[in-house]
Design a protein around this motif. Structure first.
Motif, mmCIF file in Angstrom:
data_model
loop_
_atom_site.group_PDB
_atom_site.id
_atom_site.type_symbol
_atom_site.label_atom_id
_atom_site.label_comp_id
_atom_site.label_asym_id
_atom_site.label_seq_id
_atom_site.Cartn_x
_atom_site.Cartn_y
_atom_site.Cartn_z
ATOM 1 N N ARG A 17 0.820 -1.214 0.000
ATOM 2 C CA ARG A 17 0.000 0.000 0.000
ATOM 3 C C ARG A 17 0.856 1.267 0.000
ATOM 4 N NH1 ARG A 17 -5.091 -1.393 3.898
ATOM 5 N NH2 ARG A 17 -5.131 -3.629 3.535
ATOM 6 N N SER A 18 1.896 1.232 -0.781
ATOM 7 C CA SER A 18 2.775 2.390 -0.931
ATOM 8 C C SER A 18 3.514 2.250 -2.253
ATOM 9 C CB SER A 18 3.772 2.469 0.235
ATOM 10 O OG SER A 18 4.602 1.327 0.265
ATOM 11 N N PRO A 19 4.045 3.349 -2.797
ATOM 12 C CA PRO A 19 4.781 3.266 -4.057
ATOM 13 C C PRO A 19 5.971 2.322 -3.942
ATOM 14 C CG PRO A 19 4.289 5.543 -3.506
ATOM 15 C CD PRO A 19 3.945 4.729 -2.293
ATOM 16 N N ALA A 20 6.262 1.625 -5.031
ATOM 17 C CA ALA A 20 7.395 0.706 -5.059
ATOM 18 C C ALA A 20 7.993 0.688 -6.454
ATOM 19 C CB ALA A 20 6.960 -0.700 -4.659
ATOM 20 N N SER A 21 9.284 0.367 -6.518
ATOM 21 C CA SER A 21 9.973 0.183 -7.785
ATOM 22 C C SER A 21 10.529 -1.234 -7.794
ATOM 23 C CB SER A 21 11.103 1.201 -7.925
ATOM 24 O OG SER A 21 11.870 0.953 -9.090
ATOM 25 N N VAL A 22 10.049 -2.061 -8.729
ATOM 26 C CA VAL A 22 10.450 -3.466 -8.761
ATOM 27 C C VAL A 22 10.743 -3.869 -10.206
ATOM 28 C CG1 VAL A 22 9.809 -5.837 -8.223
ATOM 29 C CG2 VAL A 22 8.973 -3.977 -6.771
ATOM 30 N N ASP A 23 11.981 -4.239 -10.470
ATOM 31 C CA ASP A 23 12.388 -4.735 -11.780
ATOM 32 C C ASP A 23 12.588 -6.239 -11.647
ATOM 33 O OD1 ASP A 23 13.413 -5.271 -14.249
ATOM 34 O OD2 ASP A 23 15.175 -3.960 -14.076
#
Length: 337
Positions: free
Chosen positions: A241-247
């Motif tokens: 429930r928060s922004p995330a950066s996932v590659d």
């Protein structure tokens, strides 16, 4: 992580002329904050209680902060809402005297049942004591609790009807997600909308003493679904429930929980294993632990075994708790696994 035009055809939506959400596979979200705000005001302003000592009426809503959304994932509906509100009430005694006060609710959210709502009633500072305060605490609170429960019911029944979509066989799917309270049976701990946990800072320096630990958890879903949940940016943003950066590829980096957690995927065996270099913000310098997630499909459930090596000494308990609460329990609570 699947890319446009590659992998499982159920992910290929952008290339379809009609952009059909095949089999409800994608996470579809509807923001219902505006509707919720208006409906909560309507319901609260209808609250009125009477007794021999007089009558009390909610006259206006002076604070209504929060948000709400409905999400559809593979035919299941998930409801996220969190509100803090304050309403003003006016009481008229049997003798005609007027009194003013407030009602506060700070935890109207999908994590709390109607009976668990914390509702407080008070008089304004310049008001003398009156039996009407007891009336509001005795009967007014029950009525406020009832209308807030009505809001949740309408959100989950009437207003969510448009969130069902046709499946591949032309039938509509409208299976609601299981109630939040039953989705996490292994623990009663709840997660907050914006997850964060803060172990004490480690001393800075070179080589540091470390420790290791193992965890095991069972999820009521398939191994391929659980695998995607950990490496897909969209899924990660939903359960944290928060922004995330996932590659989600070997060598791909990730950052989540407001930047408190970061790292890199070092080995990915689809539906079987995820290995990563994992760092918590308060740890010394660039020190990373090695986290390995082993997934074993057992038919209608998946067993996950976690090995965590290289955790700074003294951080084992907080790291173990963080993984249990903000990964495993959050995933179960959010997706019904």
């Amino acid at each position: 992580m699947a890319r446009w035009g590659e992998g499982d055809p159920r992910w290929i939506v952008e290339q379809r002329a009609d952009a059909t959400n095949v089999n409800n596979w994608h996470w579809t979200e509807r923001d219902v904050s505006a509707w919720s705000s208006e409906r909560l005001r309507q319901l609260l302003l209808g609250v009125r209680v009477e007794a021999p000592e007089g009558a009390c009426q909610l006259t206006d809503v002076s604070k209504l902060d929060g948000e709400a959304s409905i999400n559809n994932r593979r035919g299941k509906l998930f409801f996220f809402y969190e509100w803090q509100l304050r309403a003003n009430w006016l009481g008229t005694s049997s003798g005609g005297l007027k009194y003013r006060g407030t009602v506060d609710v700070n935890n109207l959210s999908d994590e709390n049942d109607q009976d668990d709502l914390d509702i407080s009633v008070s008089l304004c500072k310049d008001q003398p004591g009156t039996p009407l305060l007891d009336l509001m605490k005795r009967t007014g609170v029950k009525e406020v609790r009832r209308v807030l429960g009505q809001y949740v019911h309408e959100l989950k029944s009437e207003f969510s009807q448009g969130m069902t979509f046709p499946t591949a066989d032309g039938q509509k799917s409208s299976t609601p997600a299981p109630p939040q309270k039953n989705q996490v049976e292994t623990s009663k701990t709840q997660i907050s909308p914006k997850c964060s946990y803060n172990p004490p800072a480690c001393p800075k320096g070179g080589l540091i003493p470390t420790c290791s630990f193992n965890l095991k958890e069972t999820f009521q879903t398939s191994a391929d679904e659980l695998y995607r949940t950990f490496i897909n940016q969209e899924f990660v943003q939903v359960f944290t429930r928060s922004p995330a950066s996932v590659d989600g590829r070997v060598g791909g980096r990730f950052q989540l929980l407001n930047g408190n957690i970061s790292g890199e995927f070092t080995q990915l065996v689809p539906d079987h294993k995820i290995e990563m270099r994992w760092h918590f913000r308060s740890w010394p310098g660039e020190h990373h632990a090695t986290v390995s997630l082993h997934l074993q499909d057992r038919g209608d459930e998946t067993e996950l075994r976690m090995e965590c090596r290289g955790v700074p000494e003294g951080e084992e308990d907080s790291t173990r708790e963080g993984w249990t609460r903000f990964y495993f329990q959050a995933i179960k609570q959010t997706f019904g696994y």
